[in-house]
Design an enzyme around this catalytic site. Structure first.
Site, short mmCIF file in Angstrom:
data_model
loop_
_atom_site.label_atom_id
_atom_site.label_comp_id
_atom_site.label_asym_id
_atom_site.label_seq_id
_atom_site.Cartn_x
_atom_site.Cartn_y
_atom_site.Cartn_z
CE1 TYR A 98 -7.35 -6.30 3.12
CE2 TYR A 98 -6.70 -8.17 4.48
CZ TYR A 98 -6.50 -7.35 3.38
OH TYR A 98 -5.44 -7.60 2.53
CE1 TYR A 122 -3.31 -2.91 0.80
CE2 TYR A 122 -1.79 -3.44 2.57
CZ TYR A 122 -2.86 -3.77 1.77
OH TYR A 122 -3.46 -4.98 1.94
C1 LIG Z 1 -4.30 -10.99 5.93
C2 LIG Z 1 -5.71 -11.40 5.74
C3 LIG Z 1 -6.16 -11.90 4.51
C4 LIG Z 1 -5.27 -11.97 3.28
O1 LIG Z 1 -4.18 -12.81 3.45
P1 LIG Z 1 -2.89 -12.64 2.49
O2 LIG Z 1 -2.02 -13.78 2.88
O3 LIG Z 1 -2.31 -11.30 2.79
O4 LIG Z 1 -3.38 -12.74 1.09
C5 LIG Z 1 -7.48 -12.29 4.41
N1 LIG Z 1 -8.32 -12.22 5.46
C6 LIG Z 1 -7.92 -11.75 6.67
C7 LIG Z 1 -8.89 -11.72 7.81
C8 LIG Z 1 -6.60 -11.31 6.85
O5 LIG Z 1 -6.21 -10.81 8.03
#
Ligand SMILES: *Cc1c(COP(=O)(O)O)cnc(C)c1O
Length: 412
Positions: A145, A17
């Protein structure tokens, strides 16, 4: 010793980011062990982030090093299409024995975001195979997220998830406030087109480090049953002890239909994730007799990652992890909760091995990081949040140093 070429780094290498044009400061790390990062300039700092939830055992862990070395001498990787190996089988066996017991099938992938993509596909294929072609939308929560790939982004909070930047690219889904009335309204209105509700259980992480009750989680489960909508639980951040139970689902004693794990799965050694589902979902996907799950990453079930994940899980389960997390939780409560009185602080939240100070205004990340570094602590605040999720092995003294640095940053 050769130093990092920081001019080259700044000109050519992107960070998360980040702007390539106006890069924020980055600190070269030379090595790491225990809970400490050793910087190139010789300073040592306590890692309060566990490398974004992952390094639950700290760094340079003998058991994990040994697992990697042993597996490396056999094979680092082999394709999973038409081949298989013991590390994948052992890891699947152990994982399936500790997750909610209705989860029976596992799909390995290479990152959390991809495991979410697989979960979304599982849900879509489940309904499609039964001729229910209308059920291909998702319901997600505000502040959610679930990752950075396009499918995962489409179920992230519409503002945080950059939906306006990618408005013409992202599929449109439904969102709800994080309360049962709002969820029920959305369910009632849209269940005919909903494949699944996707949630982060108990803790909404990157969308704002917000916590909600086990009661609400239980009600979400019931709502999904009542409206015949699958429940996808994203435990990528919360899995493997972070909230004080092995999985956050356990706070509400619920059985998800589909679950994603990642992050701490390998103890932060390398990238690996998994999507697990129930027998019902698996059988549903194959209901039309010809169904195959349409996904297959090149590095699926990478043996090196599986071997380290297995060692990491065994190390966690053999450790007094519950006591450690409880002790960290108490320390975070004692040190951080009094900050609620500070005029610049909007809220302080602690759960398991997570401590969050939410400020009234956005934090000047570079300035705060410099202050923290001078006190021997590494954190990466974002937005209005200064927060920590330390390795579970962090001792009492180091947790004290960590929280003292956070508190000091408020006053100056
Ligand atoms: C970090 C995260 C993701 C994505 O994982 P990456 O390995 O960065 O692709 C998805 N869901 C949650 C809740 C996360 O904390």
């Amino acid at each position: 010793m050769v130093k990092c070429d920081m001019d080259f780094e700044r000109q050519h290498i992107w960070h998360p980011y980040a702007s390539m044009q106006h890069p924020a400061p980055v600190y070269p790390v030379e090595s790491a062990s225990g809970v400490r990062l050793r910087l190139e300039d010789g300073r040592e700092v306590i890692d309060g982030m566990a490398s974004w939830w992952c390094a639950i055992h700290g760094y340079n862990v003998p058991e994990l090093n040994a697992a990697a070395t042993t597996q490396l001498s056999k094979m680092s990787h082999v394709m999973f299409g038409g081949l298989t190996h013991q590390p994948a089988i052992d890891l699947a066996q152990l994982l399936l024995s500790i997750v909610p017991n209705q989860l029976q099938h596992i799909f390995f992938s290479d990152s959390g975001s991809v495991s979410v993509e697989v979960a979304l596909k599982m849900a879509c294929q489940y309904w499609q195979a039964q001729g229910d072609t209308h059920k291909h939308k998702f319901l997600a929560l505000n502040h959610a997220y679930h990752g950075d790939t396009l499918g995962a982004m489409s179920v992230c909070d519409p503002v945080l998830g950059m939906h306006h930047i990618f408005a013409d690219v992202l599929p449109q889904h439904y969102f709800s406030e994080v309360n049962i009335e709002a969820l029920e309204t959305q369910m009632k209105a849209h269940h005919h087109e909903l494949a699944a509700l996707i949630i982060e259980p108990i803790v909404q992480g990157a969308g704002g480090m917000r916590f909600y009750s086990a009661d609400l989680l239980q009600q979400m489960r019931e709502l999904c049953h009542r409206y015949d909508v699958l429940l996808i639980v994203d435990e990528i951040a919360t899995g493997f002890g972070r909230t004080g139970t092995l999985f956050a689902c356990e706070h509400a004693h619920i059985q998800p239909d589909i679950m994603c794990v990642g992050k701490a799965l390998t103890g932060g050694y390398m990238t690996l994730a998994a999507t697990l589902c129930t027998r019902k979902v698996c059988e549903g996907i194959h209901a039309d007799g010809s169904g195959v799950l349409m996904h297959g990453p090149t590095f699926m079930a990478n043996p090196l990652a599986c071997a380290v994940a297995l060692a990491s899980l065994r190390l966690l389960l053999d450790s007094p992890w519950k006591n450690r997390i409880q002790r960290i939780e108490h320390q975070l409560q004692d040190a951080l909760l009094p900050c609620r009185e500070h005029p610049d602080v909007a809220d302080v939240r602690v759960l398991g091995a997570m401590g969050v100070i939410e400020m009234n205004d956005a934090i000047d990340v570079a300035a705060i990081q410099k202050k923290l570094m001078n006190q021997g602590v590494w954190l990466r605040p974002f937005g209005k949040l200064m927060y920590t999720m330390p390795p579970f092995v962090m001792n009492e003294q180091d947790v004290n140093q960590l929280t003292a640095a956070m508190v000091n940053c408020l006053s100056s």
